[in-house]
Scaffold this motif. Structure first.
Motif, mmCIF file in Angstrom:
data_model
loop_
_atom_site.group_PDB
_atom_site.id
_atom_site.type_symbol
_atom_site.label_atom_id
_atom_site.label_comp_id
_atom_site.label_asym_id
_atom_site.label_seq_id
_atom_site.Cartn_x
_atom_site.Cartn_y
_atom_site.Cartn_z
ATOM 1 N N GLN A 42 0.806 -1.246 -0.070
ATOM 2 C CA GLN A 42 0.093 0.099 0.027
ATOM 3 C C GLN A 42 0.894 1.353 0.071
ATOM 4 N N LYS A 47 -0.269 6.114 3.741
ATOM 5 C CA LYS A 47 -0.162 5.486 5.274
ATOM 6 C C LYS A 47 0.121 6.391 6.071
ATOM 7 N N ARG A 461 -5.485 -6.411 8.939
ATOM 8 C CA ARG A 461 -4.205 -6.330 8.774
ATOM 9 C C ARG A 461 -3.482 -7.401 9.501
ATOM 10 N N MET A 588 -3.455 7.079 10.243
ATOM 11 C CA MET A 588 -2.646 7.627 9.375
ATOM 12 C C MET A 588 -2.144 9.069 9.767
#
Length: 638
Positions: A42, A47, A461, A588
């Motif tokens: 990603q 992020k 995750r 984030m």
């Protein structure tokens, strides 16, 4: 099966989900876990929170090469603004649900709906607290209270929330007034916060974080508070009950309806109708052994909390689980109708429904899917709409039984996982002799070292998917710290058999002795994510009785598998209460040392609360325990 698939179907913590997940992979379907893998790696910039797409000169990404956006926005500003936007969405969704409930209550009170109130006592008690003559009829009081909540939602930012005036701890109110966090109406706070997110408008990152804190208080003292109270009035207040959870609850021989989301009123009406002779006979004529309605996500938590009521107990089939399982519920092939009324209803449900023969229906105007029919709940049409849903479900059952090629993926060991549900401030107090001082005495003598609310989402995750929730919870109770669950965390506890008195043996020696003495498990579930409001009511009750501020209590909050925006709004609510709030994975924000340091360190000077960012659940438990020990000394418990 390739190696990636073998790894991914193990992402679920419970064996029933892993088995159904494995079957879906073999049938060439992809779930949240496979889609997460497909997204790797990603974007590192995103992020860190360092990307902005607000204007046509973007998108901008902050880096050493380009330390400012086209407009001149720094990484600090972009990170803070992105975080505030998440809090706004979460608070708006909670306020939306609260407004829906208030309008439903008003329709009932005005005599426009056939729905009957299940807890008139709570309605009268709340109206009495507002200074209303509670000898008026229940219908009159329902209209008055509904109008009060709607007015609180619509107040200007300059008008203090009356619920905050009435129910917040005095020491905390002084903190909020001194720091300009004393919130006004939820709609006004949302409008102001959204305006601050516009390009080239509010350019102070710390002011944006303070705006999120203020929004968190409107979230608590309008949205969450209104949701929990009105749902109790309409559905009945929770009572302790033994319930069944997980995929194994599904009975292939009954008409099976799943109600997914966060708004349980319509589902409760459907259950009452389903128990009637008319629909039981229709189901049996179709070849079914009856009709069952199952809960999914937070809606199931709410329904299970009241499932011992006579009108629900024969129809409620159990609480199936959390959002990362919902595709699997449909993949069993035995679900006839799947209703969706709010988050989380993932976009791929239609693909799964088409594959496994389930009928999808959205029941709220906010939920829309291409090619999916809607029956938008209207309290004034409750009877006819409930009957329509049941008629559709019975027809879907007939189609399922006639389909000889239907793919069925039920767990081979179709055992139901039992749990205890229905905990609230009231029921917890009952366990301690209806005296909060008994609970406080056990805290003072160290038998209960402290308490942590383990609440919020699950996510996919690596090393999460319920794993962090399980590890953190077990580690906390081992350290004599009581755990209060809510939301998808409660579903994880329940599906893993952790919401039972059997868990007493897993607690530390002091907590174990207290649990045995008072016949209470070390892990109690308050219900849905919106019941974070009830948890904070309990926190406030402890502070009132002890005579301290909420920030001084030996308590903390944990969101060990944070996923979406409502969690962010609730996190800011907890921070505004002055609580240490563990969050994993981190929001984030790592691209901004300023924002990160403020949230994890400097915020203590403002509210007394701060974020704890730690992905390792064992290390998180250590820090939560250290915080609790320090707070015990602060209020002279040790």
């Amino acid at each position: 099966m390739n190696k990636t698939s073998q790894i991914m179907y193990k992402g679920h913590q419970d064996s029933q989900s892993r088995e159904v997940h494995q079957s879906t992979i073999a049938q060439e379907m992809n779930t949240v876990f496979e889609r997460f893998e497909a997204q790797q790696p990603q974007c590192g910039t995103c992020k860190k929170g360092l990307s902005c797409q607000l204007c046509s000169d973007g998108p901008c990404r902050i880096s050493k090469k380009a330390p400012m956006g086209v407009c001149g926005a720094s990484g600090d500003l972009i990170v803070a603004r992105n975080l505030l936007q998440l809090a706004i969405i979460g608070a708006a969704a909670n306020t939306y649900q609260c407004k829906n409930l208030a309008n439903t209550l008003k329709s009932i009170g005005a005599g426009k709906s056939s729905v009957k109130l299940k807890d008139e006592f709570k309605l009268r008690m709340m109206c009495s607290g507002l200074g209303v003559d509670n000898t008026k009829s229940a219908n009159e009081l329902a209209v008055i209270f509904a109008d009060f909540i709607l007015n609180e939602i619509g107040k200007t930012g300059a008008e203090p929330l009356r619920l905050m005036d009435m129910f917040a701890v005095e020491q905390r109110k002084e903190v909020w007034k001194k720091t300009d966090l004393y919130a006004g109406g939820a709609s006004s706070e949302i409008l102001t916060a959204l305006t601050k997110c516009m390009t080239n408008l509010s350019n102070d990152p710390i002011d944006l974080i303070k705006t999120a804190l203020r929004l968190g208080l409107a979230n608590e003292y309008v949205a969450l508070w209104g949701i929990t109270v009105i749902q109790d009035i309409i559905l009945g207040t929770a009572s302790l009950t033994t319930g069944n959870t997980n995929i194994g609850c599904l009975d292939p021989n009954t008409v099976n309806i799943i109600s997914n989301g966060h708004q349980p009123v319509f589902a409760s009406i459907i259950m009452e109708k389903a128990g009637s002779e008319k629909f039981q006979s229709a189901a049996k004529k179709a070849g079914a052994m009856g009709i069952k309605l199952y809960g999914s996500l937070c809606e199931g938590q709410q329904l299970m909390n009241v499932s011992s009521r006579e009108e629900y107990k024969e129809i409620f089939g159990g609480q199936l689980g959390n959002w990362i399982q919902e595709e699997l519920f449909i993949a069993t092939g035995v679900v006839d109708l799947f209703m969706m009324d709010l988050n989380c209803s993932v976009p791929t449900l239609k693909t799964f429904a088409d594959k496994y023969g389930t009928r999808l229906i959205s029941t709220d105007t906010a939920v829309r899917f291409p090619g999916v029919d809607s029956v938008n709940f209207d309290a004034e049409k409750a009877d006819s709409q409930a009957e329509e849903i049941l008629e559709i479900a019975i027809e879907c059952f007939k189609s399922r039984k006639a389909d000889r090629h239907r793919t069925i993926n039920m767990p081979s060991k179709q055992a139901r996982t039992e749990c205890i549900a229905g905990y609230t401030t009231e029921t917890v107090l009952k366990m301690f002799g209806n005296d909060i001082n008994t609970y406080i005495a056990e805290m003072k003598n160290g038998s209960i070292k402290g308490a942590v609310a383990v609440a919020g989402c699950t996510n996919v995750r690596h090393d999460q998917g319920g794993k962090s929730i399980q590890k953190l919870t077990l580690e906390l109770i081992k350290r004599d710290i009581m755990v209060i669950g809510a939301g998808c965390c409660s579903s994880t506890h329940q599906n893993l058999g952790m919401s039972t008195k059997e868990m007493i043996k897993m607690a530390g020696p002091k907590l174990r002795a207290v649990c045995e003495k008072h016949d209470v498990p070390p892990i109690v579930s308050y219900g849905s994510c919106t019941d974070v409001g009830k948890i904070l009511d309990t926190v406030a009750a402890l502070a009132w009785t002890i005579g301290c501020d909420t920030s001084q209590l030996p308590v903390a909050a944990s969101v060990p598998e944070y996923m979406e925006q409502k969690a962010i709004a609730d996190i800011f609510t907890a921070l505004a209460f002055g609580l240490l709030t563990h969050v994993s994975p981190p929001p984030m924000i790592s691209g901004s040392p300023l924002v990160t340091n403020y949230l994890t360190r400097d915020m203590t000077d403002l509210t007394g609360g701060r974020m704890l960012l730690e992905d390792d659940p064992i290390k998180a438990a250590e820090e939560l325990e250290a915080h609790i020990i320090a707070k015990r000394k602060e209020i002279a418990f040790d």
